[in-house]
Design a protein around this motif. Structure first.
Motif, PDB file in Angstrom:
ATOM      1  N   PRO A 110       0.841  -1.202   0.000  1.00 39.41           N
ATOM      2  CA  PRO A 110       0.000   0.000   0.000  1.00 39.41           C
ATOM      3  C   PRO A 110       0.877   1.253   0.000  1.00 39.41           C
ATOM      4  O   PRO A 110       1.606   1.507   0.956  1.00 39.41           O
ATOM      5  CB  PRO A 110      -0.801  -0.140   1.303  1.00 39.41           C
ATOM      6  N   ALA A 111       0.839   2.022  -1.080  1.00 38.95           N
ATOM      7  CA  ALA A 111       1.674   3.225  -1.211  1.00 38.95           C
ATOM      8  C   ALA A 111       1.197   4.004  -2.418  1.00 38.95           C
ATOM      9  O   ALA A 111       0.469   3.498  -3.271  1.00 38.95           O
ATOM     10  CB  ALA A 111       3.146   2.850  -1.364  1.00 38.95           C
ATOM     11  N   THR A 112       1.640   5.267  -2.493  1.00 35.68           N
ATOM     12  CA  THR A 112       1.289   6.129  -3.624  1.00 35.68           C
ATOM     13  C   THR A 112       2.506   6.532  -4.431  1.00 35.68           C
ATOM     14  O   THR A 112       2.361   7.144  -5.484  1.00 35.68           O
ATOM     15  CB  THR A 112       0.590   7.401  -3.115  1.00 35.68           C
ATOM     16  N   ASP A 113       3.706   6.209  -3.962  1.00 36.64           N
ATOM     17  CA  ASP A 113       4.939   6.618  -4.640  1.00 36.64           C
ATOM     18  C   ASP A 113       5.779   5.376  -4.905  1.00 36.64           C
ATOM     19  O   ASP A 113       6.382   4.810  -3.986  1.00 36.64           O
ATOM     20  CB  ASP A 113       5.711   7.618  -3.770  1.00 36.64           C
ATOM     21  N   ALA A 114       5.822   4.920  -6.167  1.00 37.14           N
ATOM     22  CA  ALA A 114       6.565   3.704  -6.504  1.00 37.14           C
ATOM     23  C   ALA A 114       8.056   3.886  -6.267  1.00 37.14           C
ATOM     24  O   ALA A 114       8.739   2.987  -5.776  1.00 37.14           O
ATOM     25  CB  ALA A 114       6.303   3.315  -7.961  1.00 37.14           C
ATOM     26  N   SER A 115       8.590   5.049  -6.606  1.00 38.54           N
ATOM     27  CA  SER A 115      10.019   5.291  -6.440  1.00 38.54           C
ATOM     28  C   SER A 115      10.424   5.248  -4.969  1.00 38.54           C
ATOM     29  O   SER A 115      11.442   4.656  -4.608  1.00 38.54           O
ATOM     30  CB  SER A 115      10.396   6.648  -7.046  1.00 38.54           C
ATOM     31  N   ALA A 116       9.600   5.883  -4.105  1.00 36.14           N
ATOM     32  CA  ALA A 116       9.907   5.877  -2.668  1.00 36.14           C
ATOM     33  C   ALA A 116       9.847   4.461  -2.103  1.00 36.14           C
ATOM     34  O   ALA A 116      10.669   4.078  -1.257  1.00 36.14           O
ATOM     35  CB  ALA A 116       8.931   6.784  -1.922  1.00 36.14           C
ATOM     36  N   SER A 117       8.886   3.654  -2.559  1.00 36.10           N
ATOM     37  CA  SER A 117       8.798   2.270  -2.083  1.00 36.10           C
ATOM     38  C   SER A 117      10.018   1.466  -2.516  1.00 36.10           C
ATOM     39  O   SER A 117      10.566   0.675  -1.738  1.00 36.10           O
ATOM     40  CB  SER A 117       7.526   1.620  -2.614  1.00 36.10           C
TER      41      SER A 117
END
Length: 651
Positions: free
Chosen positions: A468-475
């Motif tokens: 669950p996240a909105t930022d693929a790069s940050a994940s």
């Protein structure tokens, strides 16, 4: 009217009295039936029936709670019973009998693997009619037991003979048919990495096992495996004791010490199996060893402690942790602290630190090993309970990747039963461990997915996470930052998303894989990226190929500026790159003064940022200009119909 209200209140009080007395639901129904026959008014009767319905629900909830408490109590009783001294045959009979009764099935049996013969044989059974007798042999590579050993979690079938998912064999099917068995559940008997057998429970009717049934079977399998291994160890120890009794008085002294250690070992293992917490076990270990005790996991995070180990974070202690994990033996530090690896088979589970109050004597080293083993037993039991729920999560993620066209509602409902909302934004992260560390990375990924309330799957040598996240790069960055130190070398990570539709998960997984492959192709093994990180390469890699979005993100401020002020910044930028970065030659092509070009370039820098001429940014700007010209040309050929936001400049 008041008499009617009084009668209604009296009936409701009667319902509460029956509920308090734990009367059966039939008595509640009789009470309402009598009230209906007495001619009670419709509104009052409706309220009375509502009270009876709520009382029935409370009664049902109390019954379910009592059933759960009875199940937990029965499991604790089994754990205690299995710690009693048995010979192996008596222990196996106890295990099968309790398994059959706890699950309410007709039969239970245990098979052991015979590596020399290449098959398995029935070691004991309870409730059999004729065919599954002790010594009966079944092939390795078929049946529900082989599936359980392969997946390391319980596997079940509501109707085994008609279940096409299983690898059937004529020998095994003949026995199942002869016994009249339908529903079968199997739990692997694992001790460390050694899968030495399978615990089965079977019924002669079709039965769909619940999550509670699977969790109970997983716990029974874990307890049984530990108890069997403990009994085997004790039997071997008993044989050693018999041989030692024939020696001298020194041998008798050693035997006494061995008995003491065995009692301590049994006490610690019993403590681990009795359902106590890790903190309680650590307190028990600290009392036996006499000192401060700290237990950490493989990532050096504290799990439980008793007292304080002053040098726990010192450089020498951290080096000793690595040495102990490599050698699989306790390591002493100069200040008196002992570092003991906590392992199960070949798997590293953590480390135990001991700061003794007094220097350890010769018996101290075995005690350290026993303490670490008891911690390992407790961690393995806890892992077995978690694995039952984890297998359902992994299966859902694999279905999302393999069959995305199933009804979306079905996936959402399955995820909600696991406490996860697939309608929230999720990203897909794909990990490719380098250097043959996939096993350790897969274990970490399972733990990370549980912590992040996500999913894990292993596909074609890559580990996939749905988080669950909105930022693929940050994940991707977070996964790389946590996993790289654990493995001791970089890992390559690709990510994509977010998506809020289960049907788009497979597409995001493919985009993440393409990002990962692009990193490898660009000789960036050990890096992480998402389509957004790769710039225009991300446009090429994406299934959507949102060229208009790329144009807007790259040169959108310039296009908007030209559209609002009727300027020619876009044309100037095109001419500047065409002139090889020469303002003078660009001015000649535009038929303006070089100072005009310089002022326009300054305005472009204000709009795009001071780094727009750096090689990477400049390349993206040129690609965006090319795409912009192509969009304008297509719009012109299409009769002037707008092709994208990028055409708003009128170029």
């Amino acid at each position: 009217m008041k008499r009617a209200e009084g009668a209604e209140i009296g009936e409701i009080l009667a319902i509460l009295e029956l509920l308090a007395a734990e009367a059966p639901p039939s008595e509640l129904e009789d009470l309402v039936r009598r009230a209906r026959a007495s001619g009670l008014e419709a509104d009052a009767l409706s309220r009375l029936e509502r009270a009876e319905y709520l009382a029935s629900r409370v009664h049902a909830q109390l019954s379910r709670r009592q059933q759960r408490e009875a199940g937990l109590s029965a499991l604790v009783d089994v754990a205690r019973e299995l710690t009693l001294p048995y010979d192996l045959d008596a222990l196996l009979n106890t295990i099968t009998r309790r398994t059959r009764t706890l699950l309410g099935l007709d039969m239970s049996y245990i098979t052991f693997r015979d590596a020399a013969a290449g098959d398995s044989y029935v070691r004991t059974s309870d409730g059999h009619a004729s065919a599954l007798t002790v010594g009966y042999r079944v092939p390795y590579s078929s049946g529900i037991g082989d599936e359980a050993i392969t997946s390391s979690v319980p596997v079940w079938s509501p109707d085994y003979l008609s279940d096409e998912r299983m690898r059937h064999s004529d020998v095994l099917d003949e026995v199942v048919r002869a016994e009249g068995l339908r529903a079968i559940i199997a739990a692997p008997l694992l001790f460390g990495d050694d899968a030495f057998g399978v615990l089965y429970a079977a019924g002669r009717n079709i039965r769909h096992f619940t999550v509670g049934d699977v969790s109970l079977m997983s716990s029974l399998g874990a307890l049984a495996a530990v108890a069997i291994e403990r009994t085997r160890t004790l039997e071997r120890s008993h044989a050693d004791v018999i041989s030692l009794r024939s020696d001298s008085s020194q041998t008798a002294s050693l035997l006494g010490e061995f008995r003491r250690l065995n009692e301590l070992h049994t006490s610690l293992v019993d403590h681990a199996l009795a359902g106590n917490s890790l903190n309680s076990l650590v307190t028990e270990v600290a009392g036996i060893l006499g000192g401060a005790v700290l237990v950490r996991d493989v990532e050096h995070r504290p799990l439980a402690a008793h007292g304080t180990v002053p040098t726990a974070d010192g450089t020498e202690v951290l080096r000793a942790c690595q040495t102990a994990a490599t050698r699989r033996t306790p390591v002493a530090v100069a200040d008196g602290t002992w570092v003991v690896p906590v392992t199960a088979g070949n798997e590293e589970l953590g480390v135990l630190l001991l700061r003794p109050d007094e220097p350890l004597d010769e018996s101290g080293a075995p005690l350290l090993g026993m303490a670490a083993q008891s911690v390992a037993v407790l961690l393995q039991v806890q892992r077995g309970e978690e694995a039952a729920a984890s297998s359902f999560r992994d299966e859902l993620f694999e279905d999302l990747l393999a069959a995305p066209h199933r009804p979306t509602k079905q996936f959402i409902q399955r995820a909600r039963r696991l406490g996860i909302d697939l309608e929230r934004p999720h990203v897909v992260v794909v990990i490719r461990p380098e250097g043959g560390a996939q096993g350790r990375a897969a274990g970490w990924a399972a733990s990370y997915a549980r912590r992040m309330h996500g999913f894990r799957s292993i596909q074609s040598g890559c580990i996939a996470l749905l988080l669950p996240a909105t930022d693929a790069s940050a994940s991707a960055r977070a996964v790389s930052a946590e996993l790289t130190p654990l493995l001791g070398h970089p890992v390559t990570v690709g990510a994509a998303g977010p998506v809020s539709d289960p049907g788009l998960v497979q597409q995001a997984h493919q985009e993440a894989l393409r990002c990962l492959d692009a990193l490898v192709s660009l000789d960036s093994v050990g890096a992480y990226a998402s389509p957004e990180d790769l710039g225009f390469l991300g446009v090429l890699l994406s299934d959507n190929r949102d060229a208009a979005g790329f144009i807007t993100a790259t040169i959108g401020p310039i296009l908007d500026y030209d559209a609002q002020r009727m300027t020619e910044l876009t044309r100037t930028l095109d001419a500047y790159f065409a002139a090889g970065g020469s303002p003078t030659h660009a001015a000649e092509a535009l038929h303006v003064h070089p100072n005009t070009v310089s002022r326009r370039l300054e305005r472009i820098a204000d709009l795009l940022g001071a780094d727009w001429l750096k090689p990477e940014r400049a390349l993206e700007v040129q690609v965006a200009l090319r795409l912009q010209r192509a969009h304008a040309l297509l719009r012109h050929k299409d009769g002037g119909r707008p092709a994208a936001h990028a055409d708003s400049s009128g170029q």
